[in-house]
Design an enzyme around this catalytic site. Structure first.
Site, short mmCIF file in Angstrom:
data_model
loop_
_atom_site.label_atom_id
_atom_site.label_comp_id
_atom_site.label_asym_id
_atom_site.label_seq_id
_atom_site.Cartn_x
_atom_site.Cartn_y
_atom_site.Cartn_z
N ASP A 8 13.01 48.19 -30.04
CA ASP A 8 13.29 48.02 -31.46
C ASP A 8 14.48 48.95 -31.73
O ASP A 8 14.85 49.75 -30.86
CB ASP A 8 12.04 48.43 -32.26
CG ASP A 8 12.32 48.58 -33.74
OD1 ASP A 8 12.93 47.67 -34.32
OD2 ASP A 8 11.95 49.63 -34.31
N ASP A 10 15.67 50.47 -35.43
CA ASP A 10 15.42 51.46 -36.48
C ASP A 10 14.14 52.25 -36.21
O ASP A 10 13.10 51.67 -35.90
CB ASP A 10 15.31 50.77 -37.84
CG ASP A 10 16.62 50.15 -38.29
OD1 ASP A 10 17.63 50.33 -37.59
OD2 ASP A 10 16.64 49.47 -39.34
#
Length: 246
Positions: A8, A10
């Site tokens: 991922d 953020d």
């Protein structure tokens, strides 16, 4: 044998939310209520389109937006992890699956010198229109009722693994590192020898703990190893690579 590292972005690769960080390019570093109140649950990317349109209307230049995005901090230990991946590209493939957008991620990786570590980025397409306003579109359409309308990370990962397999690439192990609620869905396509790595204290860790407590854990086959820094992920990755090289 190859390893696949899936990130991922953020609150995983970077230690903040790129979509909220961009507000710092505004003089008052805040949005008017008319923009804030336009958000509809499950439609974050549509909302970000309105945010970026407002930023453009304030005559904030693309260069100013980019310079602000390039200051976002990386999560502790993540630069060491990405350096290791860069140095072992013959045995490690690395992809990012994120609900941010192509321009933010490209700028951040390019400025930090880590663009070469990442083979592919799957996220929402972004571009500047003729007015100089950034436009953001959804990554794809899907029929998963657990995910935001613009992105199902499980679908992205399944398609990627299938296409790699068709090209003759099979992975000894897949590592998936994330933090949020939308990182739960892709864990269901991981195998028993794969590793899902939720960030300690974040939503994904809590959701996985709930899954592990249920009697029917069929949707979670992968080993769960929580992390606090990129160094934790690096040690797990190194240990795994040593185990199947001996």
């Amino acid at each position: 044998m190859k390893t696949l590292m899936v990130f991922d972005f953020d609150h995983t690769v970077i230690d903040d939310n790129s979509d909220t960080w961009v507000i710092r390019c505004l003089p008052g570093q805040t949005l008017p209520d008319s923009v804030k109140n336009s958000y509809r649950k499950g439609h974050w990317t549509e909302f970000m389109g309105q945010v970026m349109n407002y930023i453009g209307e304030q005559q904030i230049s693309p260069d100013r937006v980019r310079s602000v995005m390039e200051t976002i901090p990386f999560t502790a230990g993540m630069t060491d992890l990405l350096t290791f991946i860069s140095e072992h590209k013959s045995t490690i493939d690395c992809i990012v699956i994120s609900d941010s957008n192509t321009m933010f991620i490209d700028w951040i990786l390019h400025a930090s010198g880590f663009k070469a570590a990442v083979d592919q980025v799957f996220t929402n397409p972004a571009r500047f229109n003729e007015l100089g306003h950034m436009e953001v579109r959804g990554h794809h359409s899907h029929d998963c009722d657990r995910c935001p309308v613009n992105l199902c990370k499980r679908k992205v990962l399944e398609v990627y693994l299938s296409e790699q397999s068709d090209g003759g690439v099979e992975y000894e192990r897949v590592f998936y590192a994330g933090d949020g609620g939308n990182d739960l869905c892709p864990t269901s396509c991981l195998r028993g020898r794969d590793v899902v790595m939720p960030r300690k204290g974040y939503t994904l860790e809590k959701l996985l703990a709930r899954l592990e407590q249920r009697e029917d854990k069929a949707s979670l086959r992968a080993k769960v190893v929580a992390w606090s820094s990129g160094t934790d992920i690096l040690e797990e990755l190194k240990g795994s690579m040593q185990s199947y090289n001996t």
